[in-house]
Design a protein around this motif. Sequence first.
Motif, PDB file in Angstrom:
ATOM      1  N   ILE A 167       0.891  -1.370  -0.253  1.00  0.00           N
ATOM      2  CA  ILE A 167      -0.087   0.027   0.043  1.00  0.00           C
ATOM      3  C   ILE A 167       0.914   1.272  -0.080  1.00  0.00           C
ATOM      4  N   PHE A 168       0.589   2.132  -0.938  1.00  0.00           N
ATOM      5  CA  PHE A 168       1.317   3.316  -1.113  1.00  0.00           C
ATOM      6  C   PHE A 168       1.013   4.346   0.091  1.00  0.00           C
ATOM      7  N   VAL A 169       1.916   4.549   1.074  1.00  0.00           N
ATOM      8  CA  VAL A 169       1.383   5.515   2.120  1.00  0.00           C
ATOM      9  C   VAL A 169       1.528   7.006   1.445  1.00  0.00           C
ATOM     10  N   MET A 278      10.204   0.642   2.538  1.00  0.00           N
ATOM     11  CA  MET A 278       8.793   0.303   3.298  1.00  0.00           C
ATOM     12  C   MET A 278       8.768  -0.093   4.683  1.00  0.00           C
ATOM     13  N   LEU A 279       7.528  -0.286   5.317  1.00  0.00           N
ATOM     14  CA  LEU A 279       7.580  -0.886   6.534  1.00  0.00           C
ATOM     15  C   LEU A 279       6.627  -2.052   6.727  1.00  0.00           C
ATOM     16  N   ARG A 289       8.508   8.180   7.982  1.00  0.00           N
ATOM     17  CA  ARG A 289       8.794   8.807   6.348  1.00  0.00           C
ATOM     18  C   ARG A 289       8.556   7.632   5.566  1.00  0.00           C
ATOM     19  N   ASN A 290       8.416   6.462   5.660  1.00  0.00           N
ATOM     20  CA  ASN A 290       8.298   5.218   4.803  1.00  0.00           C
ATOM     21  C   ASN A 290       7.243   5.487   3.828  1.00  0.00           C
ATOM     22  N   PHE A 291       7.476   4.618   2.638  1.00  0.00           N
ATOM     23  CA  PHE A 291       6.818   5.120   1.375  1.00  0.00           C
ATOM     24  C   PHE A 291       5.602   3.807   1.404  1.00  0.00           C
ATOM     25  N   ILE A 292       5.907   2.631   1.603  1.00  0.00           N
ATOM     26  CA  ILE A 292       4.953   1.692   1.507  1.00  0.00           C
ATOM     27  C   ILE A 292       4.659   0.978   2.523  1.00  0.00           C
ATOM     28  N   ILE A 293       3.582   0.310   2.890  1.00  0.00           N
ATOM     29  CA  ILE A 293       3.020  -0.500   4.055  1.00  0.00           C
ATOM     30  C   ILE A 293       2.883  -1.887   3.263  1.00  0.00           C
TER      31      ILE A 293
END
Length: 362
Positions: A167-169, A278-279, A289-293
């Motif tokens: 998922i794009f955060v 990502m996280l 500040r991550n980009f993807i879950i």
Amino acid sequence: MMGRKTSPGFLVLLALGFLFASYNLITMSVHYKASKGSWLADGFDLFDPVIRVPGRAERAGKTNSKYHVAVTATDAPYSQWQCRIMYYWYKKVKDLPGSDMGSFTRVLHSGTPDNLMKEIPTFIVDPLPEGLDRGYIVLNRPWAFVQWLEKANIEEEYILMAEPDHIFVKPLPNLAHGKNPAGFPFFYIKPAEHEKIIRKFYPEEKGPVTNIDPIGNSPVIIEKTLLEEIAPTWVNISLRMKDDPTTDKTFGWVLEMYAYAVASALHGVRHTLRKDFMLQPPWDLEVGRNFIIHYTYGCDYTMKGELTYGKIGEWRFDKRSYLNGPPPRNLSLPPPGVPESVVRLVKMVNEATANIPGWGES
């Protein structure tokens, strides 16, 4: 110099050959690239997302090149509902400031159209010959990329290899730098701890096993021409690893990830390792500040907000609870005390399912 593109027909014949002959008698025409140079250690500064950068990469540089988002998938309900949520959030962030996102393709390796063709841009490719994946469906991923790269008209110069449970955060910039792709460092990919196995596929003359990055193929942002060169080798190494009982048993469900890491190293490619790529809840507690879950792990908690990983919790969200169909709309939110990353994940799933037409309809 880049290697010539290998035709899908040749790879099918090669794959079938694995069923009847020793891998020592089968080789692929692969032009190994020269080493990209040494790595510079940046340490693990809490505020610095870059763990390591290839020596030739310009640390502060930023490419303006768009990348194509590609996710491999099947026509199973489990894969479909994840792709629908992923595509919803791709559309939400694609055109926001800071994004280098280009077009989106679901690379469907079931071989035939499904009921999402009109909803999600899709390119159909063939699965591996029957029985070759031996129940490990992820082996179809490298073969799917080989076919897609061979046959599709891809305008962008770069590719983001993603997965349905991403998922794009927020908007994701192009983290790659020319011939230096960007990847995510997985704590469980440890080539140096499996040197005896790795040497079956990465001979000593290629260099130390530390040349192999602790990554999988996803998420990775990579130059398209470079992926065209690596992908056939990735297919080859994946099948060889699966055919070796010791390797198969040791690497298990991450075998294909090791195969991509080894294939990249065989071509002399090193990745910029981005821990902010990502996280992974529940282990990463904040989105930050991550980009993807990446919601690959189950999230199980007591009603007091205590993690009960490995044991079904009083409250839970686990994608594997929905193997045969999508989760319902308006999932219950986690109880107080549950990490922000898990709360954010459930809220984002709920927003997507509330706005995707026909959610849950057969």
